[in-house]
Design a protein around this motif. Structure first.
Motif, PDB file in Angstrom:
ATOM      1  N   MET A 193     -55.570  29.283  -5.088  1.00  0.00           N
ATOM      2  CA  MET A 193     -54.805  29.132  -6.319  1.00  0.00           C
ATOM      3  C   MET A 193     -54.340  27.690  -6.406  1.00  0.00           C
ATOM      4  O   MET A 193     -53.804  27.128  -5.474  1.00  0.00           O
ATOM      5  CB  MET A 193     -53.609  30.097  -6.281  1.00  0.00           C
ATOM      6  N   SER A 194     -54.547  27.080  -7.545  1.00  0.00           N
ATOM      7  CA  SER A 194     -54.124  25.697  -7.722  1.00  0.00           C
ATOM      8  C   SER A 194     -52.720  25.640  -8.331  1.00  0.00           C
ATOM      9  O   SER A 194     -52.275  26.561  -8.992  1.00  0.00           O
ATOM     10  CB  SER A 194     -55.113  24.947  -8.607  1.00  0.00           C
ATOM     11  N   ILE A 195     -52.061  24.543  -8.082  1.00  0.00           N
ATOM     12  CA  ILE A 195     -50.709  24.315  -8.595  1.00  0.00           C
ATOM     13  C   ILE A 195     -50.832  23.443  -9.838  1.00  0.00           C
ATOM     14  O   ILE A 195     -51.479  22.408  -9.818  1.00  0.00           O
ATOM     15  CB  ILE A 195     -49.848  23.600  -7.539  1.00  0.00           C
ATOM     16  N   SER A 196     -50.196  23.845 -10.915  1.00  0.00           N
ATOM     17  CA  SER A 196     -50.197  23.034 -12.139  1.00  0.00           C
ATOM     18  C   SER A 196     -48.846  22.338 -12.274  1.00  0.00           C
ATOM     19  O   SER A 196     -47.905  22.622 -11.533  1.00  0.00           O
ATOM     20  CB  SER A 196     -50.465  23.918 -13.359  1.00  0.00           C
ATOM     21  N   ALA A 197     -48.759  21.458 -13.240  1.00  0.00           N
ATOM     22  CA  ALA A 197     -47.513  20.721 -13.466  1.00  0.00           C
ATOM     23  C   ALA A 197     -46.350  21.657 -13.756  1.00  0.00           C
ATOM     24  O   ALA A 197     -45.204  21.390 -13.377  1.00  0.00           O
ATOM     25  CB  ALA A 197     -47.690  19.727 -14.608  1.00  0.00           C
ATOM     26  N   SER A 198     -46.626  22.794 -14.397  1.00  0.00           N
ATOM     27  CA  SER A 198     -45.542  23.738 -14.711  1.00  0.00           C
ATOM     28  C   SER A 198     -45.038  24.469 -13.471  1.00  0.00           C
ATOM     29  O   SER A 198     -43.999  25.126 -13.512  1.00  0.00           O
ATOM     30  CB  SER A 198     -46.010  24.751 -15.760  1.00  0.00           C
ATOM     31  N   ASP A 199     -45.771  24.350 -12.357  1.00  0.00           N
ATOM     32  CA  ASP A 199     -45.344  24.996 -11.113  1.00  0.00           C
ATOM     33  C   ASP A 199     -44.486  24.083 -10.248  1.00  0.00           C
ATOM     34  O   ASP A 199     -44.040  24.484  -9.181  1.00  0.00           O
ATOM     35  CB  ASP A 199     -46.574  25.444 -10.311  1.00  0.00           C
TER      36      ASP A 199
END
Length: 99
Positions: free
Chosen positions: A1-7
């Motif tokens: 699972m990748s981390i996005s800016a909203s995370d």
């Protein structure tokens, strides 16, 4: 699972929205909490954390098995030393080095 800016969430925002963040994490998200603009802690589901710990233990076991296999291969190839003799040699080297 990748981390996005909203995370990626500042600590002050995480403090204010902890219940909502916990619900998002339970639903599968992972959050990175920052402090002073730098990564500080991660919020992940407890079951996923248990899984990560299990993977770490399994990795350690695989490393131990690989080392044991190498040791057995050394024994089979006759590349062994007497333990007491090796310890004595180490002690002699240390004694020489400390003089």
């Amino acid at each position: 699972m990748s981390i996005s800016a909203s995370d990626v969430i500042p600590l002050s925002q995480a403090r204010a929205n902890l219940s909502e963040l916990a619900d998002q994490v339970k639903a599968g998200a992972e959050k990175i909490v920052t402090k002073n603009g730098e990564s500080y802690v991660a919020i992940i589901d407890a079951q996923r954390l248990d899984y990560y710990h299990q993977l770490e233990r399994e990795h350690i076991h695989l490393l131990l098995i690989a080392d044991a296999s190498k040791g057995l291969a050394d024994v089979a190839a006759g590349q062994v030393k007497d333990a007491l003799g090796a310890i004595s040699a180490i002690k002699r080297r240390r004694a020489k080095a400390s003089r």
